[in-house]
Write a protein that holds these residues in place. Sequence first.
Motif, PDB file in Angstrom:
ATOM      1  N   UNK A   1       0.813  -1.209   0.000  1.00  0.00           N
ATOM      2  CA  UNK A   1       0.000   0.000   0.000  1.00  0.00           C
ATOM      3  C   UNK A   1       0.844   1.256   0.000  1.00  0.00           C
ATOM      4  N   UNK A   2       1.919   1.252   0.803  1.00  0.00           N
ATOM      5  CA  UNK A   2       2.820   2.407   0.803  1.00  0.00           C
ATOM      6  C   UNK A   2       3.508   2.547  -0.558  1.00  0.00           C
TER       7      UNK A   2
ATOM      8  N   UNK B   1       6.790  -0.965  -9.294  1.00  0.00           N
ATOM      9  CA  UNK B   1       6.965  -2.325  -8.770  1.00  0.00           C
ATOM     10  C   UNK B   1       5.719  -2.763  -8.000  1.00  0.00           C
ATOM     11  N   UNK B   2       5.220  -1.872  -7.133  1.00  0.00           N
ATOM     12  CA  UNK B   2       4.031  -2.200  -6.341  1.00  0.00           C
ATOM     13  C   UNK B   2       2.800  -2.366  -7.235  1.00  0.00           C
ATOM     14  N   UNK B   3       2.696  -1.534  -8.257  1.00  0.00           N
ATOM     15  CA  UNK B   3       1.541  -1.619  -9.166  1.00  0.00           C
ATOM     16  C   UNK B   3       1.555  -2.921  -9.961  1.00  0.00           C
TER      17      UNK B   3
ATOM     18  N   UNK C   1      -1.803  -8.724  -2.188  1.00  0.00           N
ATOM     19  CA  UNK C   1      -2.157  -7.776  -3.256  1.00  0.00           C
ATOM     20  C   UNK C   1      -3.474  -7.072  -2.937  1.00  0.00           C
ATOM     21  N   UNK C   2      -4.443  -7.832  -2.468  1.00  0.00           N
ATOM     22  CA  UNK C   2      -5.730  -7.218  -2.100  1.00  0.00           C
ATOM     23  C   UNK C   2      -5.565  -6.297  -0.893  1.00  0.00           C
ATOM     24  N   UNK C   3      -4.754  -6.743   0.077  1.00  0.00           N
ATOM     25  CA  UNK C   3      -4.542  -5.915   1.262  1.00  0.00           C
ATOM     26  C   UNK C   3      -3.804  -4.628   0.910  1.00  0.00           C
TER      27      UNK C   3
ATOM     28  N   UNK D   1      -6.189   2.622  -0.005  1.00  0.00           N
ATOM     29  CA  UNK D   1      -7.445   3.366   0.115  1.00  0.00           C
ATOM     30  C   UNK D   1      -7.608   3.965   1.510  1.00  0.00           C
ATOM     31  N   UNK D   2      -7.181   3.229   2.529  1.00  0.00           N
ATOM     32  CA  UNK D   2      -7.285   3.738   3.901  1.00  0.00           C
ATOM     33  C   UNK D   2      -6.430   4.968   4.127  1.00  0.00           C
ATOM     34  N   UNK D   3      -5.204   4.938   3.608  1.00  0.00           N
ATOM     35  CA  UNK D   3      -4.311   6.100   3.760  1.00  0.00           C
ATOM     36  C   UNK D   3      -4.862   7.304   2.995  1.00  0.00           C
ATOM     37  N   UNK D   4      -5.384   7.051   1.806  1.00  0.00           N
ATOM     38  CA  UNK D   4      -5.931   8.152   1.009  1.00  0.00           C
ATOM     39  C   UNK D   4      -7.199   8.740   1.620  1.00  0.00           C
ATOM     40  N   UNK D   5      -7.863   7.994   2.505  1.00  0.00           N
ATOM     41  CA  UNK D   5      -9.077   8.511   3.137  1.00  0.00           C
ATOM     42  C   UNK D   5      -8.769   9.519   4.243  1.00  0.00           C
TER      43      UNK D   5
END
Length: 275
Positions: free
Chosen positions: A84-85, A97-99, A158-160, A166-170
């Motif tokens: 997520x980060x 890489x994360x994407x 991957x799902x997490x 999404x949590x950080x962006x909220x």
Amino acid sequence: MNKANDSLNTQEELSYVTGGEVNVRHDTWWWLVGAVVGLVILLVVVQPDPFRDLVVFARDGVAVTILVTISAYLLMLVVGLFGGLGRLAKNKFIFGLATIYVEVIRGIPLLVQLIGWYFASPVVIQAVGEWLNFAPLMEYRANPIVTAIIAITVCYGAYMSEIVRAGIQSVPKGQMEAARSLGMNHFQAMRFVILPQAFRVILPPMGNEFIALLKDSSLVSVVAVADLTRRGREFMSAHFNPIETWTMVALLYLIMTLFASRLVSYIEKKTKYER
């Protein structure tokens, strides 16, 4: 009314007051758990053969299911946090890489990943060992439980990752600016301000992921892991009673998921806050 409210707080079955009228809401979880556990006990007592024999035969499979689920979930949280980060990183290499990780892994079914990890990865590792002339790699053999935990961790990570992103962006951007204005660096702001708020937001989907992972752990039976599903299949093959076998297996899974759901609800209640 205060006395009534105090009394309600001590009894789960009396849970809310509306318009000055006390409404009784029975906690359906306790009723459901009682019904399922009671049904299991009834079946075991009334018809020991095959139900009691199946419970005894499959109890080590229950332990393996819990072990795989909890181990994969804890590792998944770590992978999801970094994923997520990474999805929010300004560095293009880390973001890319994360994407790639999230998009590729989410596009492949868990069952296919499990089979790939168990049957294909040893061949690749042995080939690398031969290329390096390194005996431990040349003689590598996949451990079913370890392989299953790795495969589930990678898949659910991957799902997490997307849940964490999404949590950080909220969290409002002003929170980061306020933290930086107090003299925190970026890491400290994430550690002490952003992530604690994001955690409360993503807690419900995290709980859902745990329950989903518990159920999907039944797929590890295809790679020779002696979990509850595999033990049920072995019992059915030996006694030729599919209806009794899969009824009891379903009830055992239901008991585990009900308790997992209750644990998630308890954690949500303890971390609930008014936004």
